[in-house]
Design a protein around this motif. Structure first.
Motif: not given
Length: 230
Positions: A26-33, A111-119, A130-140
């Motif tokens: 479901x987290x993947x479905x929400x993220x895709x939307x 924010x990370x549920x939506x996609x990669x996030x800028x710090x 330093x342009x820094x970005x975090x993102x999930x490796x599993x879920x979302x």
């Protein structure tokens, strides 16, 4: 009694596993939307900006000698969008043909549920620092599931409304979750004055754990004007 208890525990275990699987899917479905909406909004803004911007093309970075970095071009400061708003389009060819995600502002859970996030507080795309970005490796949507596949020399691009910035990967490393010095303007050197435009991508390691952080670092090599669609 023992058999009944065992059957109950087995049933509860299956329910927990099924519920966990449901949450992951479901987290993947929400993220895709969310990504679909963010992309549509970003593409519309790019199209609008291209219609209203001056026709004079933005300067490109000059290629340097073979084996050396090209000199980054200074750009006007970009204002970060509101928290959760789309900042730009991240593209990493190593992760698959056509792989791209809209980066949002912020790195909290929402924010990370939506996609990669800028710090927040780190440099914006193309800026010295330093342009820094975090993102999930599993879920979302697991945008950084295979970030460990990147190798030195791989390109990472970030398209904003004004320009498309190309970074080249320098290295990958594993650090502890408390190693916030990787987010400094000069990574690992708190208080140092930055002289280069750098990129830092951050995700959890291992993929289904969080005992460490995988850090992919790179530097800016090119800047080109953003035109027409994303």
């Amino acid at each position: 009694m023992v058999r009944t208890t065992a059957e109950l525990l087995l049933t509860l275990g299956l329910v927990v596993v099924a519920f966990a699987a449901y949450l992951v899917v479901w987290s993947d479905v929400q993220n895709a939307a969310a990504q679909s909406t963010l992309r549509e909004t970003f593409e519309a803004r790019v199209a609008q900006a291209s219609r209203t911007s001056p026709s004079t093309p933005a300067p490109r970075a000059r290629p340097a000698a073979r084996g050396r970095s090209r000199t980054p071009v200074a750009t006007a400061p970009l204002a970060p969008p509101p928290t959760g708003g789309g900042l730009g389009l991240l593209s990493i060819p190593r992760l698959g043909q056509g792989w791209s995600r809209v980066i949002v502002e912020g790195v909290e859970t929402d924010q990370l549920a939506l996609g990669p996030g800028h710090f927040p507080g780190t440099a914006m795309p193309g800026e010295v620092g330093n342009f820094a970005v975090a993102g999930h490796r599993a879920t979302n949507g697991e945008p950084f599931a295979h970030l460990d596949a990147l190798v030195p020399g791989d390109e990472v691009t970030v398209q904003t409304l004004a320009a498309t910035f190309t970074y080249v990967v320098d290295r990958s490393e594993l650090v502890t979750p408390t190693a916030t010095e990787v987010l400094e303007p000069v990574p690992g050197r708190p208080g140092a004055t930055p002289r280069k435009a750098l990129l830092t991508l951050v995700t959890c390691h291992p993929r289904w754990g969080s005992s460490e952080r995988l850090i992919v670092s790179g530097h800016l090599v090119d800047r080109a004007p953003t035109t027409g669609g994303a």
